[in-house]
Motif scaffolding. Structure first.
Motif, PDB file in Angstrom:
ATOM      1  N   THR A  30      65.441  36.829  51.086  1.00 25.56           N
ATOM      2  CA  THR A  30      66.341  37.336  52.120  1.00 25.56           C
ATOM      3  C   THR A  30      67.149  38.501  51.564  1.00 25.56           C
ATOM      4  O   THR A  30      67.650  38.437  50.447  1.00 25.56           O
ATOM      5  CB  THR A  30      67.297  36.220  52.596  1.00 25.56           C
ATOM      6  N   THR A  31      67.257  39.573  52.330  1.00 28.01           N
ATOM      7  CA  THR A  31      68.056  40.733  51.923  1.00 28.01           C
ATOM      8  C   THR A  31      69.146  40.977  52.963  1.00 28.01           C
ATOM      9  O   THR A  31      69.030  40.542  54.126  1.00 28.01           O
ATOM     10  CB  THR A  31      67.195  42.002  51.804  1.00 28.01           C
ATOM     11  N   LEU A  32      70.195  41.687  52.544  1.00 24.38           N
ATOM     12  CA  LEU A  32      71.246  42.036  53.503  1.00 24.38           C
ATOM     13  C   LEU A  32      70.697  42.941  54.596  1.00 24.38           C
ATOM     14  O   LEU A  32      71.172  42.904  55.737  1.00 24.38           O
ATOM     15  CB  LEU A  32      72.417  42.698  52.784  1.00 24.38           C
ATOM     16  N   THR A  33      69.685  43.735  54.277  1.00 23.60           N
ATOM     17  CA  THR A  33      69.051  44.589  55.291  1.00 23.60           C
ATOM     18  C   THR A  33      68.410  43.727  56.377  1.00 23.60           C
ATOM     19  O   THR A  33      68.563  43.996  57.575  1.00 23.60           O
ATOM     20  CB  THR A  33      67.984  45.496  54.649  1.00 23.60           C
ATOM     21  N   ASP A  34      67.709  42.664  55.961  1.00 20.36           N
ATOM     22  CA  ASP A  34      67.087  41.748  56.932  1.00 20.36           C
ATOM     23  C   ASP A  34      68.150  41.088  57.804  1.00 20.36           C
ATOM     24  O   ASP A  34      67.994  40.978  59.028  1.00 20.36           O
ATOM     25  CB  ASP A  34      66.297  40.652  56.210  1.00 20.36           C
ATOM     26  N   VAL A  35      69.220  40.634  57.168  1.00 23.29           N
ATOM     27  CA  VAL A  35      70.287  39.957  57.909  1.00 23.29           C
ATOM     28  C   VAL A  35      70.944  40.917  58.886  1.00 23.29           C
ATOM     29  O   VAL A  35      71.192  40.567  60.050  1.00 23.29           O
ATOM     30  CB  VAL A  35      71.327  39.361  56.940  1.00 23.29           C
ATOM     31  N   ALA A  36      71.231  42.138  58.426  1.00 28.90           N
ATOM     32  CA  ALA A  36      71.866  43.132  59.301  1.00 28.90           C
ATOM     33  C   ALA A  36      70.985  43.413  60.516  1.00 28.90           C
ATOM     34  O   ALA A  36      71.476  43.513  61.653  1.00 28.90           O
ATOM     35  CB  ALA A  36      72.127  44.412  58.513  1.00 28.90           C
ATOM     36  N   ARG A  37      69.677  43.538  60.288  1.00 23.54           N
ATOM     37  CA  ARG A  37      68.759  43.812  61.394  1.00 23.54           C
ATOM     38  C   ARG A  37      68.793  42.666  62.407  1.00 23.54           C
ATOM     39  O   ARG A  37      68.874  42.906  63.616  1.00 23.54           O
ATOM     40  CB  ARG A  37      67.338  44.008  60.851  1.00 23.54           C
ATOM     41  N   ARG A  49      81.993  42.916  54.087  1.00 24.22           N
ATOM     42  CA  ARG A  49      82.420  41.506  54.164  1.00 24.22           C
ATOM     43  C   ARG A  49      81.874  40.666  53.020  1.00 24.22           C
ATOM     44  O   ARG A  49      82.541  39.783  52.508  1.00 24.22           O
ATOM     45  CB  ARG A  49      81.965  40.938  55.513  1.00 24.22           C
ATOM     46  N   TRP A  50      80.626  40.933  52.618  1.00 23.68           N
ATOM     47  CA  TRP A  50      79.969  40.166  51.550  1.00 23.68           C
ATOM     48  C   TRP A  50      79.336  41.133  50.554  1.00 23.68           C
ATOM     49  O   TRP A  50      78.576  42.024  50.960  1.00 23.68           O
ATOM     50  CB  TRP A  50      78.880  39.255  52.124  1.00 23.68           C
ATOM     51  N   PRO A  51      79.599  40.963  49.251  1.00 20.91           N
ATOM     52  CA  PRO A  51      79.046  41.909  48.268  1.00 20.91           C
ATOM     53  C   PRO A  51      77.537  41.772  48.066  1.00 20.91           C
ATOM     54  O   PRO A  51      76.878  42.714  47.648  1.00 20.91           O
ATOM     55  CB  PRO A  51      79.798  41.565  46.980  1.00 20.91           C
ATOM     56  N   ASP A  52      76.985  40.575  48.365  1.00 19.84           N
ATOM     57  CA  ASP A  52      75.554  40.355  48.166  1.00 19.84           C
ATOM     58  C   ASP A  52      75.100  39.157  48.984  1.00 19.84           C
ATOM     59  O   ASP A  52      75.901  38.468  49.624  1.00 19.84           O
ATOM     60  CB  ASP A  52      75.222  40.160  46.679  1.00 19.84           C
ATOM     61  N   VAL A  53      73.802  38.912  48.946  1.00 20.57           N
ATOM     62  CA  VAL A  53      73.230  37.810  49.726  1.00 20.57           C
ATOM     63  C   VAL A  53      73.776  36.468  49.266  1.00 20.57           C
ATOM     64  O   VAL A  53      74.038  35.577  50.080  1.00 20.57           O
ATOM     65  CB  VAL A  53      71.684  37.833  49.638  1.00 20.57           C
ATOM     66  N   ARG A  54      73.985  36.296  47.962  1.00 17.61           N
ATOM     67  CA  ARG A  54      74.470  35.008  47.451  1.00 17.61           C
ATOM     68  C   ARG A  54      75.827  34.654  48.054  1.00 17.61           C
ATOM     69  O   ARG A  54      76.075  33.500  48.403  1.00 17.61           O
ATOM     70  CB  ARG A  54      74.568  35.041  45.926  1.00 17.61           C
ATOM     71  N   ALA A  55      76.721  35.646  48.143  1.00 20.89           N
ATOM     72  CA  ALA A  55      78.040  35.392  48.727  1.00 20.89           C
ATOM     73  C   ALA A  55      77.914  35.031  50.206  1.00 20.89           C
ATOM     74  O   ALA A  55      78.590  34.114  50.698  1.00 20.89           O
ATOM     75  CB  ALA A  55      78.932  36.618  48.551  1.00 20.89           C
ATOM     76  N   LEU A  56      77.041  35.725  50.912  1.00 15.66           N
ATOM     77  CA  LEU A  56      76.810  35.433  52.330  1.00 15.66           C
ATOM     78  C   LEU A  56      76.233  34.032  52.504  1.00 15.66           C
ATOM     79  O   LEU A  56      76.698  33.255  53.356  1.00 15.66           O
ATOM     80  CB  LEU A  56      75.862  36.482  52.913  1.00 15.66           C
TER      81      LEU A  56
END
Length: 199
Positions: A30-37, A49-56
């Motif tokens: 999972t990437t932040l790009t995938d989540v944002a999309r 809001r979150w520095p990386d996927v782990r924090a999210l």
């Protein structure tokens, strides 16, 4: 006229999108790009809001685990003694977590994500559960159904016991043998919890 559908807040929409991504491909992929999309927001919105996927994913786990645990609690107007409510809530909460799709996905694909919360430090969801348990224990002290002791220590011991049943139960069960199947172990958990709390 149709009622308006509740639109998730920005954080909730991002957490929902993160849950969908993790369920689809696991945390590592999972990437932040995938989540944002999926959330319909820019990547920079998430980075603020979150520095990386782990924090999210950490915030996602807190939300999901607490919702599962709270959903297993007896109703607020339950007339039974506090000890019975604690035993039922803890047993049902452990089952709700074991059966939770996100928990199962992480345990199957990214189990190392859970290790820090087992070996090194407590997470936000554990702290929230400990506070809730301590409140229930104080109610049990007041109604005489729970052995009196320090409620903070008692809460931590209870959580240690329940965590082992939540994380490791499948290593000890054997669905082909009724003596060793999940319901039999849950009955033992109820017994252990009840005996440890009984005055």
């Amino acid at each position: 006229m149709k009622p308006k559908r509740h639109k998730p807040s920005g954080d909730e929409a991002a957490l929902d999108a993160a849950r969908d991504c993790v369920l689809a491909v696991g945390v590592r992929r999972t990437t932040l790009t995938d989540v944002a999309r999926r959330a319909g927001v820019s990547r920079m919105t998430l980075y603020r809001r979150w520095p990386d996927v782990r924090a999210l994913v950490g915030d996602l786990m807190t939300r999901e685990w607490l919702a599962a645990a709270r959903g297993a609690l007896p109703a607020a107007d339950d007339p039974r003694p506090a000890r019975e409510q604690l035993v039922e809530g803890l047993t049902d909460g452990a089952r709700a977590l074991r059966e939770h799709p996100l928990f199962r996905k992480i345990l199957d694909v990214d189990p190392e994500l859970l290790l820090p919360y087992v070996l090194d430090r407590r997470g936000a969801s554990q702290d929230a559960l400990l506070e809730q348990l301590a409140q229930g224990l104080r109610a049990g002290h007041a109604d005489g159904s729970v052995r009196e002791d320090d409620p903070v220590r008692q809460a931590r011991v209870l959580l240690l016991v329940v965590q082992s049943f939540t994380l490791s139960l499948r290593t000890m069960t054997d669905e082909s043998d009724a003596r060793l199947d999940t319901p039999a172990f849950e009955a033992e958990l109820r017994h252990v919890l009840d005996r440890s709390l009984r005055p």
